[in-house]
Design a protein around this motif. Structure first.
Motif, PDB file in Angstrom:
ATOM      1  N   GLU A 148       0.843  -1.190   0.000  1.00 20.07           N
ATOM      2  CA  GLU A 148       0.000   0.000   0.000  1.00 20.07           C
ATOM      3  C   GLU A 148       0.881   1.244   0.000  1.00 20.07           C
ATOM      4  OE1 GLU A 148      -2.412   0.060   3.464  1.00 20.07           O
ATOM      5  OE2 GLU A 148      -0.755  -0.227   4.845  1.00 20.07           O
ATOM      6  N   PRO A 149       0.340   2.378  -0.466  1.00 16.74           N
ATOM      7  CA  PRO A 149       1.131   3.613  -0.486  1.00 16.74           C
ATOM      8  C   PRO A 149       1.532   4.050   0.922  1.00 16.74           C
ATOM      9  CG  PRO A 149      -0.827   3.812  -1.870  1.00 16.74           C
ATOM     10  CD  PRO A 149      -0.987   2.552  -1.074  1.00 16.74           C
ATOM     11  N   SER A 150       2.514   4.921   0.990  1.00 21.56           N
ATOM     12  CA  SER A 150       2.963   5.437   2.282  1.00 21.56           C
ATOM     13  C   SER A 150       1.847   6.250   2.925  1.00 21.56           C
ATOM     14  CB  SER A 150       4.197   6.315   2.104  1.00 21.56           C
ATOM     15  OG  SER A 150       5.265   5.583   1.555  1.00 21.56           O
ATOM     16  N   PRO A 151       1.669   6.124   4.237  1.00 20.44           N
ATOM     17  CA  PRO A 151       0.611   6.876   4.909  1.00 20.44           C
ATOM     18  C   PRO A 151       0.871   8.379   4.861  1.00 20.44           C
ATOM     19  CG  PRO A 151       2.060   5.822   6.516  1.00 20.44           C
ATOM     20  CD  PRO A 151       2.461   5.296   5.169  1.00 20.44           C
ATOM     21  N   THR A 152      -0.199   9.128   4.849  1.00 18.82           N
ATOM     22  CA  THR A 152      -0.117  10.586   4.837  1.00 18.82           C
ATOM     23  C   THR A 152      -0.334  11.122   6.241  1.00 18.82           C
ATOM     24  OG1 THR A 152      -0.926  10.715   2.560  1.00 18.82           O
ATOM     25  CG2 THR A 152      -1.118  12.701   3.901  1.00 18.82           C
ATOM     26  N   VAL A 153       0.602  11.898   6.733  1.00 12.96           N
ATOM     27  CA  VAL A 153       0.493  12.513   8.055  1.00 12.96           C
ATOM     28  C   VAL A 153      -0.400  13.744   7.960  1.00 12.96           C
ATOM     29  CG1 VAL A 153       1.781  13.567   9.956  1.00 12.96           C
ATOM     30  CG2 VAL A 153       2.793  11.690   8.648  1.00 12.96           C
ATOM     31  N   SER A 154      -1.316  13.885   8.913  1.00 17.65           N
ATOM     32  CA  SER A 154      -2.232  15.025   8.898  1.00 17.65           C
ATOM     33  C   SER A 154      -1.463  16.334   9.055  1.00 17.65           C
ATOM     34  CB  SER A 154      -3.257  14.893  10.032  1.00 17.65           C
ATOM     35  OG  SER A 154      -4.025  13.724   9.886  1.00 17.65           O
ATOM     36  N   LYS A 155      -1.944  17.351   8.372  1.00 17.56           N
ATOM     37  CA  LYS A 155      -1.322  18.666   8.500  1.00 17.56           C
ATOM     38  C   LYS A 155      -1.614  19.265   9.873  1.00 17.56           C
ATOM     39  CE  LYS A 155      -1.192  20.253   3.706  1.00 17.56           C
ATOM     40  NZ  LYS A 155      -1.599  21.322   2.776  1.00 17.56           N
ATOM     41  N   PRO A 156      -0.664  20.010  10.428  1.00 16.20           N
ATOM     42  CA  PRO A 156      -0.924  20.686  11.705  1.00 16.20           C
ATOM     43  C   PRO A 156      -1.911  21.830  11.521  1.00 16.20           C
ATOM     44  CG  PRO A 156       1.209  21.345  10.827  1.00 16.20           C
ATOM     45  CD  PRO A 156       0.704  20.249   9.930  1.00 16.20           C
TER      46      PRO A 156
END
Length: 351
Positions: free
Chosen positions: A250-258
């Motif tokens: 699966e693609p790399s997870p996306t970290v939520s923006k601050p």
């Protein structure tokens, strides 16, 4: 093949730096560039007939270069204040030494110019980033789409204005890839950075380069990772290769923006809302930050503040509806595993 050596703009630096860009290799689309392939963890989305590098997630590196520049600015102010103090109150106990006013004047001017250039660099490196830095390779339509950020004009004042952000698209056949090395040399040191650059030709009959873009920061690229990254893209676009490298499901997870300053502090370092997570994932770095607290805390405070400012001032990217319609919705992990975005490769056995 290389470009002529160009001297970098002179600044208040006693070690003038020269920068040279060499093209180590121009990749061919029908030639195998590397046995190994990788996405460097930068592939964020997979579509039915396309995949996307980069995106809209939170990134801890934002604000890091500017924070060190800001610390340099305050150091310059502190040094300039010492010079001014020496100008106004010369040490009466040092016999036989004189302190001409011109020396202090030159020193003060030197540090003032340095501080001014630092502030300009912090401004251009911190504000008005695009909210989305995606590069999408669309093999279904033989297109490449990317987010471009250009200066608002050709004058020097344009560098201080909000840059122009837009989505650009071009035929895949007009895009060429190059392995570049940026060599920076001065009398004190030398550095060598690798880059995977994509250049856009004007037309099939005119090889004039009209634009270029990249997909990975130089800190992730090296002599072997550049061809491996290109090979993954080449196989996908030219040979209907899988969207993900071998062993990746699966693609790399996306970290939520601050959304605020406190969340940025947790994104860049341990002194924030993710304190326990930093101890679990980066125990060595977190321990060093506590041992060197008098030094690390100011750095993380500046870094977190500038990280938050990059997101507070970023420009919203609006993707054209025809591009979105052509891509369709992104696939979830189950759909990717089922081969809807292209067959997955099994992990290679070692030995």
């Amino acid at each position: 093949m290389s470009t002529p050596e160009a001297e970098a703009p002179r600044t208040a630096n006693k070690h003038p730096t020269k920068k040279r860009i060499d093209v180590l290799r121009s990749f061919g689309k029908t030639e195998v560039a590397s046995i190994e392939v990788t996405d460097l963890g930068l592939l964020k989305r997979v579509y039915a007939r396309a995949f996307q590098f980069g995106g809209v997630g939170g990134e801890g590196w934002r604000g890091m270069p500017a924070s060190f520049a800001a610390l340099g600015f305050f150091l310059s102010l502190w040094t300039a204040s010492l010079a001014l103090r020496g100008l106004l109150y010369p040490d009466p106990f040092e016999v036989g030494k004189t302190y001409p006013i011109v020396i202090y004047g030159i020193a003060l001017f030197f540090f003032a110019v340095s501080a001014f250039l630092f502030l300009l660099w912090v401004y251009t490196a911190t504000f008005f980033f695009p909210s989305d830095d995606s590069v999408i390779f669309d093999r279904g339509n033989r297109k490449v789409h990317w987010v471009s950020m250009q200066l608002a004009g050709k004058t020097r004042r344009a560098a201080l204005k909000r840059p122009v952000v837009e989505v650009r698209s071009v035929d895949w056949d007009l895009v060429d890839a190059e392995h570049r090395v940026i060599v920076k040399v001065n009398t004190a040191s030398a550095s060598r950075d690798h880059d995977l650059a994509f250049v856009v030709r004007k037309s099939a009959t005119d090889a004039t380069v009209v634009d270029e873009f990249g997909i990975a920061p130089s800190m992730l690229l090296g002599e072997t990772t550049v061809p491996a990254l290109w090979e993954h893209i080449r196989r996908y676009m030219e040979e209907d290769g899988p969207p993900l490298p071998p062993g990746i499901t699966e693609p790399s997870p996306t970290v939520s923006k601050p959304h605020n300053w406190w969340q940025s502090m947790g994104l860049v370092g341990p002194f924030g809302p993710k304190y326990i997570q930093w101890w679990r994932k980066q125990p060595g770095l977190t321990l060093a930050a506590h041992v060197l607290l008098p030094m690390s805390l100011p750095i993380y405070l500046a870094w977190g503040t500038l990280n938050w400012l990059t997101y507070a001032t970023e420009q919203k990217v609006h993707w054209p509806q025809d591009v979105l319609d052509a891509l369709g919705p992104p696939l979830n992990a189950r759909s990717i595993e089922a081969g809807k975005g292209g067959a997955l490769q099994p992990m290679r056995a070692k030995g």
